[in-house]
Design a protein around this motif. Structure first.
Motif, PDB file in Angstrom:
ATOM      1  N   ASN A 141      37.855   4.463 -24.641  1.00 53.14           N
ATOM      2  CA  ASN A 141      38.183   3.662 -23.461  1.00 53.14           C
ATOM      3  C   ASN A 141      37.355   2.381 -23.516  1.00 53.14           C
ATOM      4  O   ASN A 141      36.568   2.187 -24.446  1.00 53.14           O
ATOM      5  N   CYS A 142      37.536   1.536 -22.533  1.00 59.31           N
ATOM      6  CA  CYS A 142      36.846   0.249 -22.549  1.00 59.31           C
ATOM      7  C   CYS A 142      35.335   0.449 -22.418  1.00 59.31           C
ATOM      8  O   CYS A 142      34.551  -0.270 -23.053  1.00 59.31           O
ATOM      9  N   ALA A 143      34.931   1.434 -21.611  1.00 64.43           N
ATOM     10  CA  ALA A 143      33.494   1.710 -21.460  1.00 64.43           C
ATOM     11  C   ALA A 143      32.888   2.095 -22.812  1.00 64.43           C
ATOM     12  O   ALA A 143      31.805   1.632 -23.179  1.00 64.43           O
ATOM     13  N   ILE A 172      32.828  -0.743 -11.283  1.00 64.93           N
ATOM     14  CA  ILE A 172      34.272  -0.698 -11.398  1.00 64.93           C
ATOM     15  C   ILE A 172      34.696   0.744 -11.238  1.00 64.93           C
ATOM     16  O   ILE A 172      34.491   1.535 -12.136  1.00 64.93           O
ATOM     17  N   PHE A 176      31.760   3.239 -13.270  1.00 63.02           N
ATOM     18  CA  PHE A 176      31.497   2.308 -14.369  1.00 63.02           C
ATOM     19  C   PHE A 176      30.540   1.236 -13.846  1.00 63.02           C
ATOM     20  O   PHE A 176      30.947   0.304 -13.175  1.00 63.02           O
ATOM     21  N   LEU A 251      36.981  -7.783 -20.907  1.00 63.46           N
ATOM     22  CA  LEU A 251      38.113  -8.277 -20.117  1.00 63.46           C
ATOM     23  C   LEU A 251      38.651  -7.231 -19.147  1.00 63.46           C
ATOM     24  O   LEU A 251      39.411  -7.565 -18.253  1.00 63.46           O
ATOM     25  N   GLY A 252      38.300  -5.991 -19.334  1.00 62.99           N
ATOM     26  CA  GLY A 252      38.763  -4.943 -18.418  1.00 62.99           C
ATOM     27  C   GLY A 252      40.241  -4.673 -18.529  1.00 62.99           C
ATOM     28  O   GLY A 252      40.671  -3.787 -19.262  1.00 62.99           O
ATOM     29  N   SER A 286      40.850  -2.243 -21.612  1.00 55.23           N
ATOM     30  CA  SER A 286      41.418  -0.892 -21.513  1.00 55.23           C
ATOM     31  C   SER A 286      42.834  -0.841 -22.053  1.00 55.23           C
ATOM     32  O   SER A 286      43.609  -1.776 -21.871  1.00 55.23           O
ATOM     33  N   LYS A 289      45.527  -0.021 -18.728  1.00 54.44           N
ATOM     34  CA  LYS A 289      45.713  -0.901 -17.565  1.00 54.44           C
ATOM     35  C   LYS A 289      46.936  -1.776 -17.823  1.00 54.44           C
ATOM     36  O   LYS A 289      48.013  -1.233 -18.028  1.00 54.44           O
ATOM     37  N   GLY A 386      41.906  -2.100 -11.073  1.00 55.92           N
ATOM     38  CA  GLY A 386      41.007  -3.188 -11.423  1.00 55.92           C
ATOM     39  C   GLY A 386      41.717  -4.333 -12.124  1.00 55.92           C
ATOM     40  O   GLY A 386      41.132  -5.036 -12.933  1.00 55.92           O
TER      41      GLY A 386
HETATM   42  C1  PLP Z   1      38.433  -0.984 -15.943  1.00 56.81           C
HETATM   43  C2  PLP Z   1      37.315  -1.749 -16.533  1.00 56.81           C
HETATM   44  C3  PLP Z   1      36.427  -1.130 -17.407  1.00 56.81           C
HETATM   45  C4  PLP Z   1      36.512   0.346 -17.712  1.00 56.81           C
HETATM   46  O1  PLP Z   1      37.600   0.617 -18.511  1.00 56.81           O
HETATM   47  P1  PLP Z   1      37.861   2.127 -19.048  1.00 56.81           P
HETATM   48  O2  PLP Z   1      38.966   1.951 -20.026  1.00 56.81           O
HETATM   49  O3  PLP Z   1      38.230   2.939 -17.869  1.00 56.81           O
HETATM   50  O4  PLP Z   1      36.611   2.581 -19.667  1.00 56.81           O
HETATM   51  C5  PLP Z   1      35.430  -1.882 -17.951  1.00 56.81           C
HETATM   52  N1  PLP Z   1      35.279  -3.188 -17.653  1.00 56.81           N
HETATM   53  C6  PLP Z   1      36.125  -3.833 -16.815  1.00 56.81           C
HETATM   54  C7  PLP Z   1      35.904  -5.280 -16.517  1.00 56.81           C
HETATM   55  C8  PLP Z   1      37.171  -3.128 -16.223  1.00 56.81           C
HETATM   56  O5  PLP Z   1      38.022  -3.745 -15.388  1.00 56.81           O
END
Ligand code: PLP
Length: 457
Positions: A141-143, A172, A176, A251-252, A286, A289, A386
């Motif tokens: 995942n993004c984290a 977030i 997060f 960038l989320g 992510s 998203k 988000g």
């Molecule tokens: C949603 C988000 C994350 C977390 O993303 P995951 O895929 O749920 O880990 C991290 N940074 C930003 C800026 C986000 O919007």
């Protein structure tokens, strides 16, 4: 008195008497055993009547049974709803998952050479093209992407400082927290600026021999208006370059298409390609998203940086499995082919109000003679997850009311149905937003509302 616990039944007796509950028998036995053991350990002042005891235990068992991961109908109007699984996969991606996950596959096999191949080679090349990046990679995942980037690009113990604007130290949803992610990755946080103002000079004067990286975190889940300023990516990138340290942008939501024309108050969400062109060394975002794929983190940018991340021992713990890989592969194939409406969240973002109104009419007609008042209403859908926090998308709702039962109770009854239907309460009505309900679910919505009507009759 307290010593006489003869009223507490045996485990077997309770298991036998419980109404059928969809749980494996060992789970049922464990729940009953635990409940009865708690009673014996700290008995109440007076014996609990047998029926009440059965009721108590049955409630616990039913709760557990209902906590199973299962489909719901999303009438909230929140398109990327983190609690409801973010982006649903499209049919092609789901079929690809079935095909690959239920058979042997080329996960790490080169069929031409007949020997071991590279994992994720195809999907990562496609992601690089989608992101207009020299190189890209996938993690869980993004984290995880951020943890890997931080961990691999800092240089312990001497260079661990990561410079970040105070305005970006956001939480977030779902825990997060940027400072905690930094800490977990072994980095030390160096905050600059204030919540609403950070200047280039703030960044520049924070750099020293211990600085490992400049990190920018996209404020994707809230929207600050008014006296807000932070330097653009291109200027930050120049400061980082002058100091010979990497500049990374989280960038989320990861928009890979133009977002300005979605609904009202939309802004242009910078694409990964734009941020990389502006000088960022790496971006992460992510997969589930705005991209519309499975849970995953995409990292894109400089080839040497991506290669370094792949060599990190941490990568082995954060890499994706075959299910994620193939779901992402199918999603990215469709995005690159320009298939309109797939993934499903893209269709939900774009479908017009007239189409939703067309769907609402037969639903309302089908419920005309029941005990509920159902009418077509106007609502506002949101992107959620988000992403694009300021955007509102005019939408069509089913507005439901009963003369005898309040809207909150109506909402609760719909949630308890099979499948659960999740709506929201506004203006004394239970409302179901059709934008987030798949057209193929309309008949299930009718059935659910018919059962609801019977329950209030
Ligand atoms: C949603 C988000 C994350 C977390 O993303 P995951 O895929 O749920 O880990 C991290 N940074 C930003 C800026 C986000 O919007």
């Amino acid at each position: 008195m307290a010593g006489d616990l003869g009223w507490i039944p045996s485990v077997d007796a309770v298991v036998r008497e419980l109404q059928p509950i969809e749980l494996p028998r060992p789970a049922l036995v464990a729940i009953v055993r635990r409940s009865l053991a708690e009673l014996r350990a700290s008995p109440p002042a007076a014996p609990i009547p047998h029926d009440a005891l059965l009721q108590q235990i049955s409630t616990i068992a039913r709760r557990l049974s209902e906590s199973r991961l299962r489909p719901v109908i999303n009438g909230t109007g929140v398109i990327i709803h983190t609690n409801l699984g973010r982006s649903p996969l499209g049919a092609a991606a789901a079929q690809a998952v079935v095909d690959v996950a239920t058979q042997y596959n080329t996960l790490e096999y080169d069929v031409a050479a007949g020997e071991r191949g590279k994992r994720c080679e195809y999907v990562e090349q496609m992601l690089a093209i989608l992101c207009e990046a020299p190189s890209a990679m996938l993690v869980n995942n993004c984290a995880a992407g951020l943890v890997l980037i931080l961990n691999a690009l800092i240089d312990r113990p001497n260079r661990t400082r990561v410079v970040i604007s105070r305005g970006e130290l956001v939480q977030i949803g779902g825990g997060f927290r940027v400072p905690e992610i930094l800490e977990a990755a072994g980095a030390t946080l160096h905050e600059v600026g204030t919540t609403n103002q950070t200047t280039l000079e703030d960044y520049r004067s924070a750099l020293n021999i211990e600085t490992a990286m400049i990190l920018k975190v996209h404020r994707s889940n809230f929207y600050m208006e008014g006296f807000v300023a932070s330097p653009p990516t291109s200027e930050l990138a120049m400061v980082a370059r002058a100091a010979s340290i990497p500049f990374v942008e989280d960038l989320g939501s990861g928009a890979v298409f133009e977002t300005r024309d979605i609904g009202k108050h939309s802004v242009h969400e910078p694409t990964p390609g734009e941020i990389l062109k502006a000088g960022a060394d790496l971006v992460c975002f992510s997969g589930d998203k705005l991209l519309g794929g499975p849970q995953a983190g995409v990292i894109a940018g400089r080839a040497d940086a991506v290669a370094r991340l792949k060599r990190s021992p941490l990568y082995r713990a954060l890499r994706v499995d075959k299910i994620t890989t193939v779901a992402m592969q199918a999603t990215v194939d469709q995005l690159l082919a320009g298939d309109i409406g797939s993934p499903p969240v893209h269709e939900m973002l774009r479908i017009g109000e007239p189409d939703l109104r067309e769907r609402a009419k037969p639903i309302v007609d089908a419920l005309r003679d029941g005990k509920l008042h159902v009418k077509v209403g106007n609502g506002m859908a949101r992107v959620g997850g988000g992403s694009l926090p300021a955007t509102e998308i005019p939408s069509i709702t089913l507005d439901i009311r009963s003369p005898s039962v309040g809207p909150d109770e109506l909402a609760a009854r719909l949630r308890r149905g099979r499948p659960p239907v999740i709506g929201y309460v506004a203006d004394q009505h239970l409302r179901l937003d059709l934008r987030t309900i798949f057209p193929s679910q309309d008949c299930m919505v009718i059935d659910a509302l018919r059962r609801l009507a019977e329950s209030v009759a």
